[in-house]
Design a protein around this motif. Structure first.
Motif, PDB file in Angstrom:
ATOM      1  N   PRO A  19      19.777   9.708  25.878  1.00 27.80           N
ATOM      2  CA  PRO A  19      19.100  10.674  24.605  1.00 27.80           C
ATOM      3  C   PRO A  19      20.059  11.392  24.286  1.00 27.80           C
ATOM      4  O   PRO A  19      19.936  11.863  22.929  1.00 27.80           O
ATOM      5  CB  PRO A  19      18.016  11.580  25.490  1.00 27.80           C
ATOM      6  N   VAL A  40      15.650   4.101  25.639  1.00 24.31           N
ATOM      7  CA  VAL A  40      16.386   5.341  26.192  1.00 24.31           C
ATOM      8  C   VAL A  40      15.956   5.821  27.604  1.00 24.31           C
ATOM      9  O   VAL A  40      14.922   5.824  27.833  1.00 24.31           O
ATOM     10  CB  VAL A  40      16.176   6.351  25.006  1.00 24.31           C
ATOM     11  N   GLY A  49      12.240   7.181  26.182  1.00 24.71           N
ATOM     12  CA  GLY A  49      12.107   6.794  25.040  1.00 24.71           C
ATOM     13  C   GLY A  49      12.615   5.237  24.566  1.00 24.71           C
ATOM     14  O   GLY A  49      12.879   4.776  25.300  1.00 24.71           O
ATOM     15  N   LEU A  51      14.355   3.540  20.904  1.00 25.50           N
ATOM     16  CA  LEU A  51      14.901   3.779  19.409  1.00 25.50           C
ATOM     17  C   LEU A  51      14.818   2.290  18.847  1.00 25.50           C
ATOM     18  O   LEU A  51      15.670   1.601  19.285  1.00 25.50           O
ATOM     19  CB  LEU A  51      16.477   4.454  19.669  1.00 25.50           C
ATOM     20  N   SER A  52      14.311   2.212  17.894  1.00 23.63           N
ATOM     21  CA  SER A  52      14.247   1.009  17.288  1.00 23.63           C
ATOM     22  C   SER A  52      14.963   1.154  15.780  1.00 23.63           C
ATOM     23  O   SER A  52      15.433   2.281  15.417  1.00 23.63           O
ATOM     24  CB  SER A  52      12.651   0.721  16.926  1.00 23.63           C
ATOM     25  N   ASP A  55      12.857   3.682  13.725  1.00 22.37           N
ATOM     26  CA  ASP A  55      13.380   5.010  14.014  1.00 22.37           C
ATOM     27  C   ASP A  55      14.593   5.625  13.232  1.00 22.37           C
ATOM     28  O   ASP A  55      14.428   6.708  12.734  1.00 22.37           O
ATOM     29  CB  ASP A  55      13.432   5.048  15.331  1.00 22.37           C
ATOM     30  N   VAL A  72      20.419  10.664  19.587  1.00 20.85           N
ATOM     31  CA  VAL A  72      19.281   9.653  20.100  1.00 20.85           C
ATOM     32  C   VAL A  72      17.957  10.528  19.823  1.00 20.85           C
ATOM     33  O   VAL A  72      16.881   9.949  19.568  1.00 20.85           O
ATOM     34  CB  VAL A  72      19.609   8.614  20.958  1.00 20.85           C
ATOM     35  N   LYS A  73      17.906  11.486  20.912  1.00 23.33           N
ATOM     36  CA  LYS A  73      16.702  12.034  21.140  1.00 23.33           C
ATOM     37  C   LYS A  73      16.048  12.730  20.265  1.00 23.33           C
ATOM     38  O   LYS A  73      14.907  12.404  19.904  1.00 23.33           O
ATOM     39  CB  LYS A  73      17.093  13.425  22.100  1.00 23.33           C
ATOM     40  N   MET A  76      14.514   9.054  18.429  1.00 21.96           N
ATOM     41  CA  MET A  76      13.863   8.293  19.373  1.00 21.96           C
ATOM     42  C   MET A  76      12.220   8.550  19.243  1.00 21.96           C
ATOM     43  O   MET A  76      11.494   9.617  18.906  1.00 21.96           O
ATOM     44  CB  MET A  76      14.216   8.101  20.653  1.00 21.96           C
ATOM     45  N   THR A  77      11.496   7.449  19.756  1.00 20.80           N
ATOM     46  CA  THR A  77       9.864   7.560  19.841  1.00 20.80           C
ATOM     47  C   THR A  77       9.965   7.860  21.416  1.00 20.80           C
ATOM     48  O   THR A  77      10.328   7.167  22.112  1.00 20.80           O
ATOM     49  CB  THR A  77       9.189   6.628  19.447  1.00 20.80           C
TER      50      THR A  77
END
Length: 143
Positions: A19, A40, A49, A51-52, A55, A72-73, A76-77
């Motif tokens: 993350p 993640v 999480g 990450l696409s 996103d 990334v946090k 991310m979803t």
């Protein structure tokens, strides 16, 4: 057909990211492995999480090029739908269709155990349909 069967055929390897990694690093991983999402995980392989590509696009639309320096946090979803090895292909298709996403992490004993993509599901459904058609042809030929 179950998720377990798909994972036995394709393997349990999953490309992950932490993350706190930078979004630029995550984008590099997506490009390097030619994939559409990263799971993640934290230090003990627990899913925190996903990450696409979507996103990332949303983050870029909001922050512009400075998004590449975000963690990334931030992009991310965090609420990740997951499945387990006992889920059927039909159940996974329903989860993906309802949630409008293409990647579903597989969890076992609270840890990441694999990932299923819509491509994996479609491939399996096509294989099943072709096998059923062949069985029907053989049945008709021997009747």
């Amino acid at each position: 057909m179950t998720v377990k069967a798909i994972l036995e055929a394709k393997g349990h390897d999953v490309t992950t990211v932490g993350p706190n990694a930078l979004l630029a690093e995550a984008i590099q991983l997506l490009a390097e492995y030619k994939i559409g999402a990263l799971v993640v995980t934290n230090g003990d392989n627990r899913i925190v999480g996903i990450l696409s590509e979507r996103d990332i696009v949303r983050c870029l639309a909001t922050l512009g090029a400075s998004a590449l320096d975000e963690s990334v946090k931030a992009a991310m979803t965090p609420k990740v739908n997951i499945c387990n090895e006992q889920h059927t292909v039909n159940e996974v298709m329903e989860i993906m269709t309802r949630g409008r996403f293409r990647h579903l992490p597989v969890e076992k004993d609270g840890q990441l155990n694999g990932i299923i993509s819509i491509g994996d599901v479609v491939k399996r459904r096509i294989e099943d349909a072709e096998r059923e058609a062949e069985e029907i042809k053989q049945y008709i030929a021997t009747a």
